[in-house]
Write a protein that holds these residues in place. Structure first.
Motif, PDB file in Angstrom:
ATOM      1  N   PRO A 266       0.828  -1.219   0.000  1.00  0.00           N
ATOM      2  CA  PRO A 266       0.000   0.000   0.000  1.00  0.00           C
ATOM      3  C   PRO A 266       0.858   1.263   0.000  1.00  0.00           C
ATOM      4  O   PRO A 266       2.073   1.196   0.219  1.00  0.00           O
ATOM      5  CB  PRO A 266      -0.774  -0.126   1.322  1.00  0.00           C
ATOM      6  N   ASN A 267       0.214   2.392  -0.198  1.00  0.00           N
ATOM      7  CA  ASN A 267       0.942   3.663  -0.080  1.00  0.00           C
ATOM      8  C   ASN A 267       1.293   3.930   1.378  1.00  0.00           C
ATOM      9  O   ASN A 267       2.298   4.548   1.681  1.00  0.00           O
ATOM     10  CB  ASN A 267       0.075   4.820  -0.612  1.00  0.00           C
ATOM     11  N   LEU A 268       0.431   3.475   2.282  1.00  0.00           N
ATOM     12  CA  LEU A 268       0.653   3.697   3.715  1.00  0.00           C
ATOM     13  C   LEU A 268       0.290   2.433   4.500  1.00  0.00           C
ATOM     14  O   LEU A 268      -0.810   1.898   4.338  1.00  0.00           O
ATOM     15  CB  LEU A 268      -0.222   4.872   4.179  1.00  0.00           C
ATOM     16  N   TYR A 269       1.230   1.960   5.319  1.00  0.00           N
ATOM     17  CA  TYR A 269       0.987   0.789   6.162  1.00  0.00           C
ATOM     18  C   TYR A 269       1.206   1.196   7.608  1.00  0.00           C
ATOM     19  O   TYR A 269       2.299   1.634   7.981  1.00  0.00           O
ATOM     20  CB  TYR A 269       1.966  -0.339   5.785  1.00  0.00           C
ATOM     21  N   ILE A 270       0.163   1.098   8.412  1.00  0.00           N
ATOM     22  CA  ILE A 270       0.280   1.476   9.817  1.00  0.00           C
ATOM     23  C   ILE A 270       0.265   0.198  10.654  1.00  0.00           C
ATOM     24  O   ILE A 270      -0.752  -0.506  10.712  1.00  0.00           O
ATOM     25  CB  ILE A 270      -0.870   2.422  10.246  1.00  0.00           C
ATOM     26  N   ALA A 271       1.411  -0.107  11.259  1.00  0.00           N
ATOM     27  CA  ALA A 271       1.547  -1.347  12.040  1.00  0.00           C
ATOM     28  C   ALA A 271       1.330  -1.022  13.518  1.00  0.00           C
ATOM     29  O   ALA A 271       2.100  -0.273  14.113  1.00  0.00           O
ATOM     30  CB  ALA A 271       2.939  -1.939  11.825  1.00  0.00           C
ATOM     31  N   CYS A 272       0.294  -1.594  14.097  1.00  0.00           N
ATOM     32  CA  CYS A 272      -0.050  -1.291  15.485  1.00  0.00           C
ATOM     33  C   CYS A 272       0.186  -2.519  16.359  1.00  0.00           C
ATOM     34  O   CYS A 272      -0.439  -3.566  16.142  1.00  0.00           O
ATOM     35  CB  CYS A 272      -1.525  -0.889  15.585  1.00  0.00           C
ATOM     36  N   GLY A 273       1.087  -2.403  17.302  1.00  0.00           N
ATOM     37  CA  GLY A 273       1.362  -3.535  18.184  1.00  0.00           C
ATOM     38  C   GLY A 273       1.903  -4.733  17.430  1.00  0.00           C
ATOM     39  O   GLY A 273       1.554  -5.876  17.727  1.00  0.00           O
ATOM     40  N   VAL A 289       5.079   3.947   2.490  1.00  0.00           N
ATOM     41  CA  VAL A 289       5.377   4.580   3.783  1.00  0.00           C
ATOM     42  C   VAL A 289       4.912   3.636   4.892  1.00  0.00           C
ATOM     43  O   VAL A 289       3.772   3.160   4.872  1.00  0.00           O
ATOM     44  CB  VAL A 289       4.665   5.950   3.920  1.00  0.00           C
ATOM     45  N   ILE A 290       5.808   3.362   5.835  1.00  0.00           N
ATOM     46  CA  ILE A 290       5.452   2.465   6.955  1.00  0.00           C
ATOM     47  C   ILE A 290       5.475   3.279   8.251  1.00  0.00           C
ATOM     48  O   ILE A 290       6.453   3.980   8.538  1.00  0.00           O
ATOM     49  CB  ILE A 290       6.448   1.284   7.057  1.00  0.00           C
ATOM     50  N   VAL A 291       4.388   3.199   8.982  1.00  0.00           N
ATOM     51  CA  VAL A 291       4.294   3.861  10.287  1.00  0.00           C
ATOM     52  C   VAL A 291       4.130   2.765  11.339  1.00  0.00           C
ATOM     53  O   VAL A 291       3.332   1.842  11.151  1.00  0.00           O
ATOM     54  CB  VAL A 291       3.071   4.816  10.334  1.00  0.00           C
ATOM     55  N   ALA A 292       4.897   2.846  12.414  1.00  0.00           N
ATOM     56  CA  ALA A 292       4.773   1.831  13.473  1.00  0.00           C
ATOM     57  C   ALA A 292       4.368   2.482  14.781  1.00  0.00           C
ATOM     58  O   ALA A 292       4.885   3.546  15.144  1.00  0.00           O
ATOM     59  CB  ALA A 292       6.104   1.107  13.641  1.00  0.00           C
ATOM     60  N   ILE A 293       3.432   1.842  15.468  1.00  0.00           N
ATOM     61  CA  ILE A 293       3.078   2.269  16.823  1.00  0.00           C
ATOM     62  C   ILE A 293       3.364   1.069  17.722  1.00  0.00           C
ATOM     63  O   ILE A 293       2.746   0.009  17.569  1.00  0.00           O
ATOM     64  CB  ILE A 293       1.589   2.673  16.934  1.00  0.00           C
ATOM     65  N   ASN A 294       4.340   1.238  18.594  1.00  0.00           N
ATOM     66  CA  ASN A 294       4.749   0.115  19.435  1.00  0.00           C
ATOM     67  C   ASN A 294       5.335   0.680  20.726  1.00  0.00           C
ATOM     68  O   ASN A 294       6.077   1.670  20.697  1.00  0.00           O
ATOM     69  CB  ASN A 294       5.802  -0.730  18.693  1.00  0.00           C
ATOM     70  N   ILE A 301      10.488  -3.477  14.291  1.00  0.00           N
ATOM     71  CA  ILE A 301       9.711  -2.683  13.319  1.00  0.00           C
ATOM     72  C   ILE A 301      10.278  -1.257  13.195  1.00  0.00           C
ATOM     73  O   ILE A 301      10.194  -0.636  12.139  1.00  0.00           O
ATOM     74  CB  ILE A 301       8.202  -2.646  13.728  1.00  0.00           C
ATOM     75  N   PHE A 302      10.905  -0.775  14.282  1.00  0.00           N
ATOM     76  CA  PHE A 302      11.403   0.602  14.234  1.00  0.00           C
ATOM     77  C   PHE A 302      12.625   0.758  13.324  1.00  0.00           C
ATOM     78  O   PHE A 302      12.958   1.865  12.920  1.00  0.00           O
ATOM     79  CB  PHE A 302      11.702   1.116  15.650  1.00  0.00           C
ATOM     80  N   SER A 303      13.274  -0.348  12.998  1.00  0.00           N
ATOM     81  CA  SER A 303      14.397  -0.227  12.059  1.00  0.00           C
ATOM     82  C   SER A 303      13.906  -0.339  10.622  1.00  0.00           C
ATOM     83  O   SER A 303      14.676  -0.219   9.674  1.00  0.00           O
ATOM     84  CB  SER A 303      15.449  -1.297  12.333  1.00  0.00           C
ATOM     85  N   LYS A 304      12.604  -0.573  10.459  1.00  0.00           N
ATOM     86  CA  LYS A 304      12.073  -0.785   9.104  1.00  0.00           C
ATOM     87  C   LYS A 304      11.041   0.264   8.724  1.00  0.00           C
ATOM     88  O   LYS A 304      10.539   0.260   7.607  1.00  0.00           O
ATOM     89  CB  LYS A 304      11.403  -2.154   9.035  1.00  0.00           C
ATOM     90  N   CYS A 305      10.668   1.119   9.673  1.00  0.00           N
ATOM     91  CA  CYS A 305       9.563   2.037   9.379  1.00  0.00           C
ATOM     92  C   CYS A 305      10.080   3.422   8.997  1.00  0.00           C
ATOM     93  O   CYS A 305      11.228   3.775   9.255  1.00  0.00           O
ATOM     94  CB  CYS A 305       8.612   2.124  10.565  1.00  0.00           C
TER      95      CYS A 305
END
Ligand SMILES: Cc1cc2nc3c(=O)[nH]c(=O)nc-3n(C[C@H](O)[C@H](O)[C@H](O)COP(=O)(O)OP(=O)(O)OC[C@H]3O[C@@H](n4cnc5c(N)ncnc54)[C@H](O)[C@@H]3O)c2cc1C
Length: 330
Positions: A266-273, A289-294, A301-305
């Motif tokens: 996708p254009n935007l992937y939001i990974a939650c938990g 674009v990858i957004v991570a909430i963790n 995930i933070f090294s990939k977002c």
């Protein structure tokens, strides 16, 4: 004029998949450089109405292969019809969307016509010598392989949805349309589809979604996905899940993103938990674009977002949804 590039134009219930237009648009540039014709082939039942859908994206010619047995996708009927067309027309390149059906069909047809096939590609182009080549992620996305072809008369590739950009449709363009009634007999069909049960009616399929909000084990339970549904509703997203969430029975297997789930771009992937295990990344690493909430700042995930929020998702998502709702209303 060369032998032409053929794009498998995938449709379901009369609706053409977006990936078809993405591939046609990019293939048009390649066809022009090679001085070859760009053709689309659409298979189905009662699909005469789809004939004019492909010229606006560059198709010079459209084959409409219409038959009773093609109403519902089965690899037997589709492979028979497409193989016969390829043997007759001898295109130099055949392209498919790397969808579930596209991957299944391309493998079967490639074997039947002894074509070299690269699957699940994220780029295609002509190299400096004018040879067609593709790029594809391997080892769960850790490595990108540039793949060329040799000793094959027909090149085949399947391309991931959402990685190529569809051109603005030019509705003034028209294409030659050839209607084909394929020779498919009862002997050709070994599998009968008795029923199709849709897991998620009305929702944009994960593989074609432009925005995905995914929840993992950090969601803590199935009831909390309501929070992601609300966020998804506001921003027009589809909700996905990690395997941990699926294995726990919180989400359906059809929602799983990853190596053993769906591959999405996708254009935007939001990974939650979601921790960002390599098997999950394999399915979403090509997101734009990858957004991570963790809440764990050490989570992989933070090294990939592209953007990361180190916090409790239960504290972040509800106010985020409210803010976005206000923004969208303005
Ligand atoms: C052969 C094979 C194939 C696989 N295929 C897949 C696949 O297709 N897809 C897939 O996803 N996995 C797949 N896996 C599993 C994969 O290895 C991981 O186990 C899985 O992705 C973990 O899911 P998760 O990130 O949701 O859970 P976890 O790894 O447990 O991570 C949960 C995360 O949530 C965070 N968290 C917890 N509470 C909160 C909170 N309140 N707020 C914010 N963050 C919070 C934690 O810090 C943690 O980082 C596969 C594994 C194997 C061996």
């Amino acid at each position: 004029m060369g032998k032409g590039i053929l794009v498998f134009a995938e449709q379901e219930e009369g609706k053409v998949r977006k990936v078809t237009f993405e591939i046609l648009s990019e293939a048009k540039k390649i066809a022009d450089k090679k001085g070859e014709q760009l053709c689309a082939v659409c298979l189905g039942k009662d699909i005469a109405g789809l004939g004019d859908k492909f010229a606006p994206y560059g198709a010079d010619k459209v084959y409409l292969v219409d038959h009773e047995t093609l109403g519902q996708y089965t690899s037997d009927a589709y492979a028979k019809a497409l193989t016969d067309l390829i043997i007759k027309e001898q295109p130099s390149i055949v392209l498919f969307g790397a969808t579930i059906n596209g991957k299944d069909l391309s493998a079967k047809v490639a074997a039947r016509v002894s074509a070299g096939l690269a699957s699940d590609c994220t780029e295609m182009k002509l190299d400096d010598s004018g040879n067609f080549c593709v790029r594809r992620p391997i080892y769960a996305g850790k490595v990108l392989a540039d793949v060329g072809f040799q000793n094959t008369d027909i090149i085949m590739a399947s391309i991931r949805p959402n990685v190529l950009i569809a051109s603005e449709p030019d509705t003034s363009k028209t294409a030659e349309i050839e209607s084909i009634i394929p020779e498919i007999s009862a002997d050709n069909i070994k599998v009968k589809v008795l029923e199709v049960v849709k897991a998620s009616a009305g929702k944009v399929d994960l593989t074609e979604a432009e925005i995905i909000v995914s929840g993992g084990r950090g969601m803590k339970g199935p009831e909390n996905y309501k929070m992601l549904d609300e966020l998804a509703e506001v921003i027009g997203a589809t909700v996905g899940a990690s395997r941990a969430a699926v294995d726990a029975g919180w989400k359906d297997i059809s929602d799983q993103v990853g190596q053993t789930g769906k591959v999405v771009s996708p254009n935007l992937y939001i990974a939650c938990g979601i921790s960002g295990a390599i098997q999950h990344y394999a399915g979403m690493g090509t997101s734009k674009v990858i957004v991570a909430i963790n809440k764990d700042e050490e989570a992989p995930i933070f090294s990939k977002c592209d953007y990361g929020v180190v916090d409790d998702l239960f504290r972040i998502i509800p106010p985020l949804t409210e803010e976005l709702k206000k923004m969208m209303a303005d």
